[in-house]
Motif scaffolding. Structure first.
Motif, PDB file in Angstrom:
ATOM      1  N   ASP A   1       1.873  10.627  -0.466  1.00  0.00           N
ATOM      2  CA  ASP A   1       3.126  11.320   0.365  1.00  0.00           C
ATOM      3  C   ASP A   1       4.292  10.621   0.328  1.00  0.00           C
ATOM      4  OD1 ASP A   1       2.816   9.219   2.197  1.00  0.00           O
ATOM      5  OD2 ASP A   1       2.659  10.630   3.796  1.00  0.00           O
ATOM      6  N   GLY A   2       4.394   9.445  -0.320  1.00  0.00           N
ATOM      7  CA  GLY A   2       5.654   8.536  -0.504  1.00  0.00           C
ATOM      8  C   GLY A   2       5.768   7.519   0.660  1.00  0.00           C
ATOM      9  N   SER A   3       5.085   7.474   1.650  1.00  0.00           N
ATOM     10  CA  SER A   3       5.031   6.292   2.750  1.00  0.00           C
ATOM     11  C   SER A   3       4.434   5.101   2.154  1.00  0.00           C
ATOM     12  CB  SER A   3       4.367   6.756   3.852  1.00  0.00           C
ATOM     13  OG  SER A   3       3.112   7.174   3.640  1.00  0.00           O
ATOM     14  N   ARG A   4       4.767   3.859   2.615  1.00  0.00           N
ATOM     15  CA  ARG A   4       4.376   2.732   2.147  1.00  0.00           C
ATOM     16  C   ARG A   4       4.341   1.580   3.178  1.00  0.00           C
ATOM     17  NH1 ARG A   4       6.913   0.918  -3.064  1.00  0.00           N
ATOM     18  NH2 ARG A   4       6.862  -1.407  -2.645  1.00  0.00           N
ATOM     19  N   TYR A   5       3.306   0.773   2.957  1.00  0.00           N
ATOM     20  CA  TYR A   5       3.566  -0.668   3.718  1.00  0.00           C
ATOM     21  C   TYR A   5       3.547  -1.773   2.954  1.00  0.00           C
ATOM     22  CZ  TYR A   5       1.813  -4.282   6.733  1.00  0.00           C
ATOM     23  OH  TYR A   5       1.600  -5.466   7.549  1.00  0.00           O
ATOM     24  N   GLU A   6       4.444  -2.705   3.394  1.00  0.00           N
ATOM     25  CA  GLU A   6       4.585  -3.805   2.644  1.00  0.00           C
ATOM     26  C   GLU A   6       4.355  -5.053   3.548  1.00  0.00           C
ATOM     27  OE1 GLU A   6       8.155  -3.233  -0.387  1.00  0.00           O
ATOM     28  OE2 GLU A   6       8.811  -2.907   1.665  1.00  0.00           O
ATOM     29  N   GLY A   7       3.370  -5.809   3.505  1.00  0.00           N
ATOM     30  CA  GLY A   7       3.273  -7.183   4.435  1.00  0.00           C
ATOM     31  C   GLY A   7       1.845  -7.449   4.154  1.00  0.00           C
ATOM     32  N   GLU A   8       1.285  -8.237   5.442  1.00  0.00           N
ATOM     33  CA  GLU A   8       0.501  -9.048   5.631  1.00  0.00           C
ATOM     34  C   GLU A   8      -0.844  -7.957   6.200  1.00  0.00           C
ATOM     35  OE1 GLU A   8       1.797 -11.455   8.661  1.00  0.00           O
ATOM     36  OE2 GLU A   8       2.431 -12.943   7.453  1.00  0.00           O
ATOM     37  N   PHE A   9      -1.793  -8.348   5.588  1.00  0.00           N
ATOM     38  CA  PHE A   9      -3.405  -7.867   5.894  1.00  0.00           C
ATOM     39  C   PHE A   9      -4.435  -8.556   6.435  1.00  0.00           C
ATOM     40  CE2 PHE A   9      -1.395  -4.697   3.138  1.00  0.00           C
ATOM     41  CZ  PHE A   9      -1.803  -3.456   3.246  1.00  0.00           C
ATOM     42  N   THR A  10      -5.110  -8.261   7.201  1.00  0.00           N
ATOM     43  CA  THR A  10      -6.478  -9.119   7.495  1.00  0.00           C
ATOM     44  C   THR A  10      -7.684  -8.164   7.497  1.00  0.00           C
ATOM     45  OG1 THR A  10      -5.097 -10.827   8.999  1.00  0.00           O
ATOM     46  CG2 THR A  10      -7.451 -10.459   9.450  1.00  0.00           C
ATOM     47  N   ALA A  11      -8.454  -8.534   6.989  1.00  0.00           N
ATOM     48  CA  ALA A  11      -9.693  -7.464   6.656  1.00  0.00           C
ATOM     49  C   ALA A  11      -9.535  -6.196   6.399  1.00  0.00           C
ATOM     50  CB  ALA A  11     -10.597  -7.594   8.198  1.00  0.00           C
ATOM     51  N   GLY A  12      -8.358  -6.176   5.425  1.00  0.00           N
ATOM     52  CA  GLY A  12      -8.260  -4.845   4.946  1.00  0.00           C
ATOM     53  C   GLY A  12      -7.393  -3.937   5.555  1.00  0.00           C
ATOM     54  N   LYS A  13      -7.007  -4.305   6.746  1.00  0.00           N
ATOM     55  CA  LYS A  13      -5.941  -3.519   7.559  1.00  0.00           C
ATOM     56  C   LYS A  13      -4.687  -4.201   7.775  1.00  0.00           C
ATOM     57  CE  LYS A  13      -9.572  -1.893  10.431  1.00  0.00           C
ATOM     58  NZ  LYS A  13     -10.433  -1.550  11.683  1.00  0.00           N
TER      59      LYS A  13
ATOM     60  N   LEU B   1       0.867  -1.275   0.056  1.00  0.00           N
ATOM     61  CA  LEU B   1       0.036  -0.109   0.145  1.00  0.00           C
ATOM     62  C   LEU B   1       0.935   1.284  -0.035  1.00  0.00           C
ATOM     63  CD1 LEU B   1      -2.923   1.136   0.272  1.00  0.00           C
ATOM     64  CD2 LEU B   1      -2.670   1.057   2.668  1.00  0.00           C
ATOM     65  N   SER B   2       1.041   2.088  -1.040  1.00  0.00           N
ATOM     66  CA  SER B   2       1.691   3.225  -1.377  1.00  0.00           C
ATOM     67  C   SER B   2       0.944   4.479  -1.135  1.00  0.00           C
ATOM     68  CB  SER B   2       2.397   3.147  -2.439  1.00  0.00           C
ATOM     69  OG  SER B   2       3.062   2.050  -2.815  1.00  0.00           O
ATOM     70  N   PHE B   3       1.273   5.203  -0.447  1.00  0.00           N
ATOM     71  CA  PHE B   3       0.404   6.708  -0.289  1.00  0.00           C
ATOM     72  C   PHE B   3       1.235   7.583  -0.982  1.00  0.00           C
ATOM     73  CE2 PHE B   3      -0.019   4.061   3.605  1.00  0.00           C
ATOM     74  CZ  PHE B   3      -1.435   4.078   3.815  1.00  0.00           C
TER      75      PHE B   3
END
Length: 150
Positions: free
Chosen positions: A58-70, A54-56
């Motif tokens: 503003d340049g921040s990003r999350y790479e990894g596991e999600f459950t129920a969209g979070k 998930l890339s925002f």
């Protein structure tokens, strides 16, 4: 929407290119680009994020596991300024063991490793297993993204 791969542009400008299930939900591999510049590439389960990047805008990003969209499980969140957290997430927040690395590559003094609740460290201790699992989760997602792009 029928099962299979389809491209859709929503009224608000969001665009999805990916797989759908028989119930008309995003399900499987897909790319979702939001009108605000946020982008998600990864797996969907019954319409929700299930593991990806998930890339925002503003340049921040999350790479990894999600459950129920979070964010949930293990992953790496990197802020736009380069500060990064590698470790555990729960219900969309930093929660559990991990390591905070600042944008200059340092970990702080004393080292910001241990158990976190949000941005606060509540117990300084080694978190090698959580860090390793976060790095593995992010690597797996990037590998899957590469395979899907081919």
């Amino acid at each position: 929407m029928s099962q299979g791969r389809h491209q859709v542009t929503y009224d608000e400008g969001d665009q999805y290119d990916g797989e759908w299930n028989t119930d008309g939900q995003r399900h499987g591999w897909g790319n979702l680009a939001f009108a605000d510049g946020t982008k998600y590439v990864g797996k969907f389960e019954v319409g929700l994020f299930a593991g990806g990047v998930l890339s925002f805008a503003d340049g921040s990003r999350y790479e990894g596991e999600f459950t129920a969209g979070k964010y949930h499980g293990f992953g790496i969140y990197t802020r736009a300024d380069g500060t990064k957290f590698e470790g555990q997430f729960a219900d969309g927040k930093v929660k559990g063991f991990g390591l905070m690395t600042f944008s200059d590559g340092t970990y702080g003094r004393p080292r910001n490793e241990g158990q976190f609740e949000g941005s606060a460290i509540v117990n300084r201790c080694q978190a090698k297993d959580a860090i390793r699992r976060a790095q593995q989760a992010a690597h797996l997602i990037r590998t899957q993204m590469s395979a899907q792009a081919q």
